[in-house]
Scaffold this motif. Structure first.
Motif, PDB file in Angstrom:
ATOM      1  N   PHE A 253       0.954  -1.320  -0.109  1.00 34.33           N
ATOM      2  CA  PHE A 253      -0.159  -0.089   0.065  1.00 34.33           C
ATOM      3  C   PHE A 253       1.085   1.253   0.033  1.00 34.33           C
ATOM      4  CE2 PHE A 253      -3.723  -2.351   2.366  1.00 34.33           C
ATOM      5  CZ  PHE A 253      -3.993  -3.052   1.058  1.00 34.33           C
ATOM      6  N   ASP A 254       0.647   2.159  -0.974  1.00 35.63           N
ATOM      7  CA  ASP A 254       1.457   3.476  -0.915  1.00 35.63           C
ATOM      8  C   ASP A 254       0.613   4.478  -0.987  1.00 35.63           C
ATOM      9  OD1 ASP A 254       0.042   2.994  -3.384  1.00 35.63           O
ATOM     10  OD2 ASP A 254       1.741   3.004  -4.765  1.00 35.63           O
ATOM     11  N   ARG A 255      -0.518   4.550  -1.027  1.00 39.28           N
ATOM     12  CA  ARG A 255      -1.463   5.826  -0.964  1.00 39.28           C
ATOM     13  C   ARG A 255      -2.124   5.781   0.335  1.00 39.28           C
ATOM     14  NH1 ARG A 255      -5.543   8.521  -5.240  1.00 39.28           N
ATOM     15  NH2 ARG A 255      -5.525  10.671  -4.476  1.00 39.28           N
ATOM     16  N   ILE A 256      -1.506   5.864   1.332  1.00 35.10           N
ATOM     17  CA  ILE A 256      -2.061   5.728   2.795  1.00 35.10           C
ATOM     18  C   ILE A 256      -2.659   7.017   3.455  1.00 35.10           C
ATOM     19  CG2 ILE A 256      -1.685   5.059   5.081  1.00 35.10           C
ATOM     20  CD1 ILE A 256       0.386   3.021   3.816  1.00 35.10           C
ATOM     21  N   ASP A 277      -7.101   2.481  -4.055  1.00 35.55           N
ATOM     22  CA  ASP A 277      -6.741   2.221  -5.091  1.00 35.55           C
ATOM     23  C   ASP A 277      -7.540   2.994  -6.136  1.00 35.55           C
ATOM     24  OD1 ASP A 277      -6.322   1.017  -7.607  1.00 35.55           O
ATOM     25  OD2 ASP A 277      -6.078  -0.982  -6.914  1.00 35.55           O
ATOM     26  N   ALA A 278      -7.198   4.150  -6.657  1.00 35.34           N
ATOM     27  CA  ALA A 278      -7.979   4.952  -7.505  1.00 35.34           C
ATOM     28  C   ALA A 278      -8.211   4.277  -8.985  1.00 35.34           C
ATOM     29  CB  ALA A 278      -7.091   6.233  -7.697  1.00 35.34           C
ATOM     30  N   ALA A 279      -7.089   3.469  -9.220  1.00 31.70           N
ATOM     31  CA  ALA A 279      -7.646   2.708 -10.872  1.00 31.70           C
ATOM     32  C   ALA A 279      -8.663   1.977 -10.602  1.00 31.70           C
ATOM     33  CB  ALA A 279      -6.188   2.294 -11.081  1.00 31.70           C
ATOM     34  N   ASP A 312       3.539  11.222   8.264  1.00 31.67           N
ATOM     35  CA  ASP A 312       2.156  10.643   8.112  1.00 31.67           C
ATOM     36  C   ASP A 312       1.086  11.608   8.449  1.00 31.67           C
ATOM     37  OD1 ASP A 312       2.974   7.812   7.592  1.00 31.67           O
ATOM     38  OD2 ASP A 312       3.821   8.284   9.405  1.00 31.67           O
ATOM     39  N   ARG A 313       0.282  12.173   7.473  1.00 35.54           N
ATOM     40  CA  ARG A 313      -0.785  13.065   7.547  1.00 35.54           C
ATOM     41  C   ARG A 313      -1.871  12.451   8.154  1.00 35.54           C
ATOM     42  NH1 ARG A 313      -4.193  16.664   3.234  1.00 35.54           N
ATOM     43  NH2 ARG A 313      -5.408  18.009   4.481  1.00 35.54           N
ATOM     44  N   ALA A 402     -10.199  10.535   6.878  1.00 36.43           N
ATOM     45  CA  ALA A 402      -8.810  10.269   6.462  1.00 36.43           C
ATOM     46  C   ALA A 402      -8.849  10.264   4.764  1.00 36.43           C
ATOM     47  CB  ALA A 402      -8.602   8.665   6.633  1.00 36.43           C
ATOM     48  N   THR A 403     -10.136  10.120   4.216  1.00 34.15           N
ATOM     49  CA  THR A 403     -10.072  10.078   2.814  1.00 34.15           C
ATOM     50  C   THR A 403     -10.730  11.388   2.433  1.00 34.15           C
ATOM     51  OG1 THR A 403     -12.506   9.351   2.976  1.00 34.15           O
ATOM     52  CG2 THR A 403     -10.563   7.595   2.625  1.00 34.15           C
ATOM     53  N   GLU A 404     -10.819  12.432   3.090  1.00 29.76           N
ATOM     54  CA  GLU A 404     -11.300  13.722   2.848  1.00 29.76           C
ATOM     55  C   GLU A 404     -10.331  14.256   1.437  1.00 29.76           C
ATOM     56  OE1 GLU A 404     -12.909  17.441   4.898  1.00 29.76           O
ATOM     57  OE2 GLU A 404     -10.899  17.580   4.875  1.00 29.76           O
TER      58      GLU A 404
END
Length: 425
Positions: A253-256, A277-279, A312-313, A402-404
């Motif tokens: 996982f790289d888009r945390i 996973d945007a794709a 880590d935001r 978190a996903t905002e």
């Protein structure tokens, strides 16, 4: 305003409906459709013209919550008046929020149904309220609430028009979907989709997004763009994929993103880590913490022990700015969620629209339970009400925060307008 002018700005799918409106063929008009269906545009174009052709009448436009009006339906009506070439003839006020037709003093008033007493106390300078428009009908607490409002407004005149527009909720059991199926002689129900709108009105990007969703998630496309209720029950989330994640998956996982919902007792403090996973439009929730009766220093230490650093935001509930400041002082990169009117609704719909939300039940047992058991509220008759209950949703809120940065549209920090107008029309 000439009929020719109206036909150039009103979607072709609504021309026959407009004729029925001006002939007062019905009293009630139910307009439903998905994104880009132009239903709200239709109503906002027709209402000013009804007033102009019926002297001594006024209009009342309602949404369930007052603080969502200015950047949504009020802006929609300003757009409509401009499109009709009538902007110079209307005065726009925000205190109270209303549009006034200068030649006659007729008003289009905007109110929230969250304060019923203010609706009952509305007084017009002359004539009567002939037109009502319930925008986002499904957000109201059932037919009974709308009926109560209409009992206060439909009086003192000879002719009335009531418009109810909405995007059909995903569940077929939702009261608004069931209500629209009930036949009554004085109501005309109209359904529309973006496929009936002139493509140039929507733009190439809108059409590309619709086509992409159709190819990648047919079910979500049917609901969002065609306005088809594809759900059958009361669960808010029908796209949950509960399964264990391997260490190899998590390590990739790289888009945390990280989120915190503040709490102490009885509401807990909740933390979540996610990967998007945007794709593939898949959200993975792979870590959680849940604590009661812990202060900011203690919960911050838990996150530091997990290995979180200033790199880590963490997005947290902005309702507690002191807690956000404490986390910064303790060495964490914490920012407050922007939130704003419409943010809960938009973020929840974004989560519902994902192809799937993968939750590891071993790593995130509390989060899994919340998402799986979170249901819409129901009326006393068992019909589902749109809107999201503010209870048992601490990890759901942490995930929303978190996903905002993902679901919030760029450049909206100033006005906090989350839902594009085309999605309401």
């Amino acid at each position: 305003m000439s009929e020719i002018r109206l036909s150039t700005v009103l979607g072709p799918a609504f021309h026959l409906l407009a004729r029925d409106v001006f002939q007062h063929g019905h009293t009630h008009y139910d307009l439903s459709g998905g994104r880009g269906s132009l239903k709200s545009s239709c109503v906002s174009l027709l209402v000013p013209l009804i007033l102009l052709t019926n002297k001594g009448t006024h209009a009342l436009v309602l949404r369930k919550v007052a603080n969502t009006i200015r950047d949504s339906v009020y802006a929609q009506y300003l757009w409509a008046i401009g499109e009709l070439g009538m902007a110079d003839y209307w005065e726009a006020k925000v205190q109270p929020m209303e549009l006034i037709y200068k030649p006659t003093g007729q008003k289009i008033m905007f109110r929230g149904a969250d304060d019923p007493m203010k609706i009952k106390s509305i007084k017009v300078p002359f004539g009567y309220i002939a037109v009502t428009h319930f925008e986002e009908k499904d957000q109201f607490a059932g037919r009974a609430e709308i009926r109560t409002i209409l009992q206060s407004t439909m009086r003192g005149g000879s002719k009335f028009w009531n418009f109810e527009s909405y995007n059909p909720p995903i569940s077929r059991d939702n009261w608004a979907n069931k209500d629209s199926l009930e036949e009554r002689a004085d109501r005309l129900c109209h359904k529309s989709t973006y496929l009936e709108a002139p493509p140039e009105w929507l733009g190439e990007q809108f059409l590309r997004e619709a086509e992409y969703l159709k190819e990648t998630d047919e079910r979500a496309y049917q609901h969002e763009y065609l306005g088809i209720p594809v759900g059958t029950g009361g669960n808010v989330f029908e796209n949950i994929d509960v399964r264990e994640l391997t260490d190899e998956e998590v390590s990739a996982f790289d888009r945390i993103c990280n989120g915190v919902d503040w709490g102490y007792f009885p509401d807990p403090w909740a933390f979540n880590r996610c990967h998007y996973d945007a794709a593939r439009r898949v959200l993975y929730i792979f870590d959680e913490l849940t604590r009661n009766k812990m202060g900011n220093q203690e919960t911050a230490n838990l996150l530091l022990e997990k290995g979180l650093t200033r790199e880590d935001r963490i997005v947290a509930d902005s309702a507690e700015p002191k807690s956000v400041a404490d986390y910064k002082k303790f060495g964490l990169h914490c920012t407050g969620a922007i939130k704003g009117p419409g943010s809960v609704e938009y973020s929840m719909k974004w989560l519902q629209s994902l192809k799937s939300i993968v939750i590891d039940p071993k790593r995130c047992p509390d989060t899994c339970e919340e998402f799986m058991e979170y249901e819409y509220e129901r009326t006393k008759d068992g019909d589902i009400i749109s809107g999201y209950p503010d209870r048992d949703n601490h990890h759901i809120d942490a995930v929303r925060y978190a996903t905002e940065p993902i679901w919030r549209r760029p450049g909206q920090q100033a006005k906090n307008t989350y839902i594009p107008l085309y999605a309401r029309r």
